[in-house]
Structures are given as structure tokens and as C-alpha cells.
Enzyme design. Sequence first.
Site, mmCIF file in Angstrom:
data_model
loop_
_atom_site.group_PDB
_atom_site.id
_atom_site.type_symbol
_atom_site.label_atom_id
_atom_site.label_comp_id
_atom_site.label_asym_id
_atom_site.label_seq_id
_atom_site.Cartn_x
_atom_site.Cartn_y
_atom_site.Cartn_z
ATOM 1 N N PHE B 39 1.242 -1.451 0.067
ATOM 2 C CA PHE B 39 0.369 0.085 0.226
ATOM 3 C C PHE B 39 0.842 1.194 -0.352
ATOM 4 O O PHE B 39 1.407 1.514 1.019
ATOM 5 C CB PHE B 39 -1.086 0.346 1.387
ATOM 6 C CG PHE B 39 -2.174 -1.300 1.436
ATOM 7 C CD1 PHE B 39 -2.980 -0.570 0.233
ATOM 8 C CD2 PHE B 39 -1.303 -2.692 1.719
ATOM 9 C CE1 PHE B 39 -4.173 -2.147 0.758
ATOM 10 C CE2 PHE B 39 -2.507 -3.211 1.650
ATOM 11 C CZ PHE B 39 -3.603 -3.174 1.206
ATOM 12 N N VAL B 77 2.407 -1.838 4.936
ATOM 13 C CA VAL B 77 2.291 -0.081 4.306
ATOM 14 C C VAL B 77 3.171 0.853 4.301
ATOM 15 O O VAL B 77 4.298 0.482 4.764
ATOM 16 C CB VAL B 77 1.286 0.308 4.870
ATOM 17 C CG1 VAL B 77 1.453 1.949 5.331
ATOM 18 C CG2 VAL B 77 0.300 -0.399 5.617
ATOM 19 N N CYS B 78 3.827 1.551 3.136
ATOM 20 C CA CYS B 78 4.596 2.437 2.767
ATOM 21 C C CYS B 78 4.870 3.202 4.270
ATOM 22 O O CYS B 78 4.242 4.017 4.313
ATOM 23 C CB CYS B 78 4.295 3.636 1.374
ATOM 24 S SG CYS B 78 6.081 4.650 1.532
ATOM 25 N N VAL B 79 5.999 3.398 4.643
ATOM 26 C CA VAL B 79 6.329 3.882 6.418
ATOM 27 C C VAL B 79 6.114 5.704 6.247
ATOM 28 O O VAL B 79 6.040 6.657 6.433
ATOM 29 C CB VAL B 79 7.455 3.535 7.169
ATOM 30 C CG1 VAL B 79 8.940 3.712 5.647
ATOM 31 C CG2 VAL B 79 7.511 4.210 8.381
ATOM 32 N N ALA B 82 2.385 6.609 5.163
ATOM 33 C CA ALA B 82 2.537 6.421 6.016
ATOM 34 C C ALA B 82 2.461 7.284 7.243
ATOM 35 O O ALA B 82 1.089 8.714 7.589
ATOM 36 C CB ALA B 82 2.200 5.262 7.378
#
Lengths: 102, 130
Positions: B39, B77-79, B82
Site C-alpha cells: 500500500f 504499508v509504506c512508512v 503513512a
Amino acid sequence: MSTLHTVNKSPFEKPSLDVCLAHATAGAGVLLIEDGVYAATKGTAVEDRVKQALDSVKLFVLGPDLLARGFTEDRVIDGINVVDYAGFVDLAAEHDKVQAWL
Amino acid sequence: MKFAIQINEGPYQHQASDSAYFFTKAALEKGHEVFRVFFYHDGVNNASRLTTPPQDDRNVVNRWAELAEQHDLDMVVCVAAAQRRGVADEGEMQRNGKDATNIHPRFRISGLGQLVEAAIQADRLVVFGD
């Protein structure tokens, strides 16, 4: 082997389909999904362009997205194959890469 | 065959997350492997466990989480995406001095290296976005 291109924008909203067709090489697959399915219907301003594309690429359209927009399969331009999500997966597997035109 | 899925758009925005979900489900039903679902960009909003759609609407977040539960999917999820959008787990909450977390426990936060690895490991990377 060839590329499967996916187009999810209506040709009346964005030039994604034209950009895709300009890049797609002969024998490539182009799958119309989401609002991209409008390009697959008969009687639109882009119908001739889509029919012309059929000379060099294989065109597919995602059936559930057609239905979601009120189109039955008889509204689809001859030569465009209607597939379901399982068919989408098969197309992705049959081609050696998948390129999304957003 | 091994698939990797990338989602660049949030839930309920247009159709990207729905299309990706139905593609992933169909691939799993056909016996394919899904190496990872990544994501990215606004796609990180698919991981908020606080999402509360009306009862007669699909719950995009829970639907992903249930599919992940059934098939032991790795949903990343891409940090950086995010952090920008306020999607946090315990570690991110503490590191950034926030007072809450909102990530659904079936998702995990990690870096872009996970996307690169998925692209290398999978036979096909399929991207959904707007």
C-alpha cells in the site's frame, strides 16, 4: 512474449488509452477496467480509434465493471473480449508483464 | 504463479482498492500465490482500522484484513506515505510523539524496500491506482 496493459480511465476524461495505444507494441494485450470500459462500448466518438487498435493489439474489457456502469455485453464493440476477474488473472499470467496506465 | 500487488489509492476514493481486492481474491482462488500486497501513496489509508463505512456499504479495510487472514497475506504499508497521512502503529506513534495508533493489526508498516523485494520475488507486479 508481450505486455498486458491495463487502462482504468474513460477516454473522455483522460488520454490514458491513447497514451497506452501509442506505447503498446503489436500483439500486446490491452484490458479496459473501471472507467476504461467506456472505450469498449459501441457508438461513441472514440469507437473508430478503438476498432483501429484491434488491428495491432488484443483488446479485453472487464465484465463486472461494464455491468456496474449499466452496459450489457451486446453493447461491446465486436472483437473486444469480455473477461471476469479470473480472466484478468489469466491475462496477467499469460503476458510476461503488466503495465497500468492510470 | 507468484503475484505482487501495489495499491496507490485510498478506499472509497474511486475503484482502485476494490479492483485490487477482487484481482487478489481471484488470483488466490485460482491457486496462485500472492507474495505481498503493498500500500503506497494514498493507498496507506486502506489500513486504518478506524474506518467506519455505513452498514450497507462494503468495509474495504476489514475485507482486506479478512482475505489476509484466510490466506496469510503479507500486507505492507509504506512508512513514509503513512507518516504523511497519519497512519501509525505503536512504533510510529512513539517515534513521532503521537497519542494514538490507527493501523489495523493485519497490516504492517515497512519501507519501500519491501516493494522492491516484492517486484523481484514475484513473477508479476500488478499496480492499481488512479
